[in-house]
Design a protein around this motif. Structure first.
Motif, PDB file in Angstrom:
ATOM      1  N   MET A  12       0.837  -1.195   0.000  1.00 24.23           N
ATOM      2  CA  MET A  12       0.000   0.000   0.000  1.00 24.23           C
ATOM      3  C   MET A  12       0.876   1.251   0.000  1.00 24.23           C
ATOM      4  O   MET A  12       1.898   1.308   0.691  1.00 24.23           O
ATOM      5  CB  MET A  12      -0.891   0.016   1.244  1.00 24.23           C
ATOM      6  N   ARG A  13       0.482   2.224  -0.819  1.00 24.62           N
ATOM      7  CA  ARG A  13       1.154   3.514  -0.826  1.00 24.62           C
ATOM      8  C   ARG A  13       0.112   4.617  -0.677  1.00 24.62           C
ATOM      9  O   ARG A  13      -0.999   4.524  -1.217  1.00 24.62           O
ATOM     10  CB  ARG A  13       1.951   3.727  -2.112  1.00 24.62           C
ATOM     11  N   ILE A  14       0.483   5.659   0.036  1.00 28.11           N
ATOM     12  CA  ILE A  14      -0.365   6.831   0.254  1.00 28.11           C
ATOM     13  C   ILE A  14       0.234   7.974  -0.542  1.00 28.11           C
ATOM     14  O   ILE A  14       1.436   8.236  -0.441  1.00 28.11           O
ATOM     15  CB  ILE A  14      -0.384   7.223   1.746  1.00 28.11           C
ATOM     16  N   ILE A  15      -0.574   8.665  -1.343  1.00 21.89           N
ATOM     17  CA  ILE A  15      -0.042   9.804  -2.088  1.00 21.89           C
ATOM     18  C   ILE A  15      -0.677  11.102  -1.595  1.00 21.89           C
ATOM     19  O   ILE A  15      -1.874  11.158  -1.311  1.00 21.89           O
ATOM     20  CB  ILE A  15      -0.227   9.656  -3.615  1.00 21.89           C
ATOM     21  N   ILE A  16       0.155  12.135  -1.478  1.00 23.03           N
ATOM     22  CA  ILE A  16      -0.314  13.451  -1.050  1.00 23.03           C
ATOM     23  C   ILE A  16       0.309  14.524  -1.931  1.00 23.03           C
ATOM     24  O   ILE A  16       1.276  14.279  -2.646  1.00 23.03           O
ATOM     25  CB  ILE A  16       0.005  13.744   0.440  1.00 23.03           C
ATOM     26  N   SER A  17      -0.253  15.715  -1.861  1.00 18.22           N
ATOM     27  CA  SER A  17       0.265  16.870  -2.599  1.00 18.22           C
ATOM     28  C   SER A  17       1.351  17.558  -1.780  1.00 18.22           C
ATOM     29  O   SER A  17       1.433  17.393  -0.562  1.00 18.22           O
ATOM     30  CB  SER A  17      -0.854  17.865  -2.874  1.00 18.22           C
ATOM     31  N   PRO A  18       2.174  18.379  -2.432  1.00 20.34           N
ATOM     32  CA  PRO A  18       3.133  19.203  -1.702  1.00 20.34           C
ATOM     33  C   PRO A  18       2.429  20.436  -1.148  1.00 20.34           C
ATOM     34  O   PRO A  18       1.196  20.527  -1.194  1.00 20.34           O
ATOM     35  CB  PRO A  18       4.145  19.576  -2.783  1.00 20.34           C
ATOM     36  N   ALA A  19       3.198  21.379  -0.638  1.00 23.08           N
ATOM     37  CA  ALA A  19       2.657  22.666  -0.194  1.00 23.08           C
ATOM     38  C   ALA A  19       3.478  23.776  -0.836  1.00 23.08           C
ATOM     39  O   ALA A  19       4.656  23.596  -1.148  1.00 23.08           O
ATOM     40  CB  ALA A  19       2.719  22.785   1.326  1.00 23.08           C
ATOM     41  N   LYS A  20       2.864  24.918  -1.057  1.00 15.08           N
ATOM     42  CA  LYS A  20       3.586  26.041  -1.656  1.00 15.08           C
ATOM     43  C   LYS A  20       4.647  26.592  -0.699  1.00 15.08           C
ATOM     44  O   LYS A  20       5.745  26.965  -1.112  1.00 15.08           O
ATOM     45  CB  LYS A  20       2.610  27.154  -2.043  1.00 15.08           C
ATOM     46  N   LYS A  21       4.297  26.655   0.586  1.00 15.88           N
ATOM     47  CA  LYS A  21       5.213  27.222   1.568  1.00 15.88           C
ATOM     48  C   LYS A  21       6.202  26.156   2.029  1.00 15.88           C
ATOM     49  O   LYS A  21       5.807  25.048   2.393  1.00 15.88           O
ATOM     50  CB  LYS A  21       4.435  27.770   2.763  1.00 15.88           C
ATOM     51  N   MET A  22       7.497  26.515   1.978  1.00 11.13           N
ATOM     52  CA  MET A  22       8.539  25.574   2.364  1.00 11.13           C
ATOM     53  C   MET A  22       9.557  26.254   3.272  1.00 11.13           C
ATOM     54  O   MET A  22       9.638  27.476   3.327  1.00 11.13           O
ATOM     55  CB  MET A  22       9.234  25.007   1.125  1.00 11.13           C
ATOM     56  N   ARG A  23      10.328  25.432   3.956  1.00 13.74           N
ATOM     57  CA  ARG A  23      11.361  25.957   4.848  1.00 13.74           C
ATOM     58  C   ARG A  23      12.622  25.106   4.752  1.00 13.74           C
ATOM     59  O   ARG A  23      12.608  24.002   4.218  1.00 13.74           O
ATOM     60  CB  ARG A  23      10.870  25.955   6.295  1.00 13.74           C
ATOM     61  N   VAL A  24      13.700  25.634   5.293  1.00 16.07           N
ATOM     62  CA  VAL A  24      14.952  24.897   5.413  1.00 16.07           C
ATOM     63  C   VAL A  24      15.111  24.484   6.870  1.00 16.07           C
ATOM     64  O   VAL A  24      15.009  25.310   7.780  1.00 16.07           O
ATOM     65  CB  VAL A  24      16.153  25.758   4.980  1.00 16.07           C
ATOM     66  N   ASP A  25      15.346  23.201   7.107  1.00 19.27           N
ATOM     67  CA  ASP A  25      15.585  22.679   8.461  1.00 19.27           C
ATOM     68  C   ASP A  25      16.624  21.561   8.345  1.00 19.27           C
ATOM     69  O   ASP A  25      16.289  20.419   8.056  1.00 19.27           O
ATOM     70  CB  ASP A  25      14.284  22.154   9.079  1.00 19.27           C
ATOM     71  N   THR A  26      17.857  21.914   8.553  1.00 18.34           N
ATOM     72  CA  THR A  26      18.940  20.933   8.446  1.00 18.34           C
ATOM     73  C   THR A  26      19.389  20.423   9.808  1.00 18.34           C
ATOM     74  O   THR A  26      20.379  19.691   9.909  1.00 18.34           O
ATOM     75  CB  THR A  26      20.148  21.547   7.716  1.00 18.34           C
ATOM     76  N   ASP A  27      18.670  20.809  10.877  1.00 20.76           N
ATOM     77  CA  ASP A  27      19.082  20.461  12.238  1.00 20.76           C
ATOM     78  C   ASP A  27      18.232  19.367  12.884  1.00 20.76           C
ATOM     79  O   ASP A  27      18.749  18.538  13.629  1.00 20.76           O
ATOM     80  CB  ASP A  27      19.049  21.712  13.136  1.00 20.76           C
ATOM     81  N   THR A  28      16.912  19.371  12.614  1.00 21.33           N
ATOM     82  CA  THR A  28      16.013  18.455  13.322  1.00 21.33           C
ATOM     83  C   THR A  28      16.313  16.999  13.002  1.00 21.33           C
ATOM     84  O   THR A  28      16.502  16.168  13.901  1.00 21.33           O
ATOM     85  CB  THR A  28      14.544  18.772  12.992  1.00 21.33           C
ATOM     86  N   LEU A  29      16.333  16.669  11.703  1.00 22.45           N
ATOM     87  CA  LEU A  29      16.600  15.303  11.254  1.00 22.45           C
ATOM     88  C   LEU A  29      17.418  15.342   9.970  1.00 22.45           C
ATOM     89  O   LEU A  29      17.293  16.273   9.177  1.00 22.45           O
ATOM     90  CB  LEU A  29      15.292  14.544  10.989  1.00 22.45           C
ATOM     91  N   ASP A  30      18.246  14.327   9.765  1.00 24.63           N
ATOM     92  CA  ASP A  30      19.005  14.227   8.523  1.00 24.63           C
ATOM     93  C   ASP A  30      18.136  13.642   7.412  1.00 24.63           C
ATOM     94  O   ASP A  30      17.226  12.845   7.684  1.00 24.63           O
ATOM     95  CB  ASP A  30      20.228  13.318   8.709  1.00 24.63           C
ATOM     96  N   TYR A  31      18.435  14.025   6.188  1.00 28.27           N
ATOM     97  CA  TYR A  31      17.770  13.375   5.059  1.00 28.27           C
ATOM     98  C   TYR A  31      18.453  12.032   4.803  1.00 28.27           C
ATOM     99  O   TYR A  31      19.617  11.820   5.185  1.00 28.27           O
ATOM    100  CB  TYR A  31      17.773  14.274   3.827  1.00 28.27           C
ATOM    101  N   TYR A  32      17.727  11.098   4.159  1.00 31.92           N
ATOM    102  CA  TYR A  32      18.263   9.753   3.901  1.00 31.92           C
ATOM    103  C   TYR A  32      18.951   9.640   2.543  1.00 31.92           C
ATOM    104  O   TYR A  32      19.980   9.002   2.410  1.00 31.92           O
ATOM    105  CB  TYR A  32      17.135   8.709   3.944  1.00 31.92           C
TER     106      TYR A  32
END
Length: 250
Positions: free
Chosen positions: A1-21
């Motif tokens: 099963m896969r769930i699909i969602i839309s993006p959002a227009k508003k974005m931010r930079v957060d390089t501290d909370t969690l690392d990308y994979y």
């Protein structure tokens, strides 16, 4: 099963909370789009974005400076729209994040299809944007069936929580082997089901959170969703459409 969602227009930079994979799987296609956008004038980009001068200036500057390979934020933390606020990504535990990494896919005009921990940068490019170029006009034509084929290779059961603008990337390529279930969040008004934009976005975010918290893998369990005063209506639903109606306050 896969769930699909839309993006959002508003974005931010957060390089501290969690690392990308990892990098987005279609990043080479994104490079093509970025190179095209960089060749366009401010006026042409503003006409594509259909936004104010303030927003256009911000995003024009972003286009000139974008580095797709550094200072990256996990996609699940980068988007800031209403749906993502109600999803509450910042308070997921490790098991919930792992569930989403496996089951959730975010569709994007710029990146194509994102896993939650793909590293991204802020951008502005809606899937329905008309790029107005001879060699590159429609993003639907640019992505063609590549996103659908990739998704179908992962699962033959898709839970659609995306807007029509983005779900069209999948629904146009369905065949009998794929089960595609669209969730409707509405109210019964004068005998008709009416969906209200902001409330729908809130409910979609809550549904993602509900599925992650409960580690749902059986699609029948989706029907137990009861947040934000919504309940599943069996008589209004069918195999490919699950209808959730909001209870009226007494």
């Amino acid at each position: 099963m896969r769930i699909i969602i839309s993006p959002a227009k508003k974005m931010r930079v957060d390089t501290d909370t969690l690392d990308y994979y990892q990098l987005p799987q279609f990043v080479e296609n994104t490079e093509i789009l970025l190179a095209y956008l960089k060749r366009l004038s401010y006026e042409k980009l503003k006409s594509i974005w259909k936004c104010s001068d303030k927003i256009a200036t911000l995003n024009y500057d972003r286009i000139q400076k974008i580095d797709l390979y550094s200072n990256l934020t996990p996609a699940i933390l980068s988007f800031e729209g209403i749906q993502y606020q109600y999803m509450g990504s910042e308070v997921f535990d490790i098991n919930e994040f792992e569930y989403l990494q496996t089951h959730l896919r975010i569709f994007s005009g710029f990146y194509g299809m994102l896993r939650p921990f793909d590293g991204v940068v802020p951008y502005r490019l809606e899937m329905q944007s008309k790029l107005r170029g001879k060699e590159l006009n429609s993003l639907y034509e640019f992505w063609d069936r590549s996103l659908a084929d990739s998704l179908f290779s992962e699962s033959n059961c898709i839970i659609n929580l995306a807007s029509k603008e983005y779900s069209r990337c999948i629904s146009n390529y369905l065949d009998k082997s794929i089960r595609f279930i669209t969730c409707i969040f509405g109210e019964m008004i004068k005998g008709k089901i009416v969906e209200k934009g902001t409330l729908v976005k809130m409910a979609r975010g809550e549904m993602v959170r509900f599925m992650a918290e409960n580690q749902i893998k059986d699609i029948e369990e989706i029907k137990t969703f009861n947040r934000l005063n919504y309940t599943f209506r069996d008589k209004l639903s069918d195999e490919n459409t699950y209808v959730f109606l909001k209870k009226k306050n007494n």
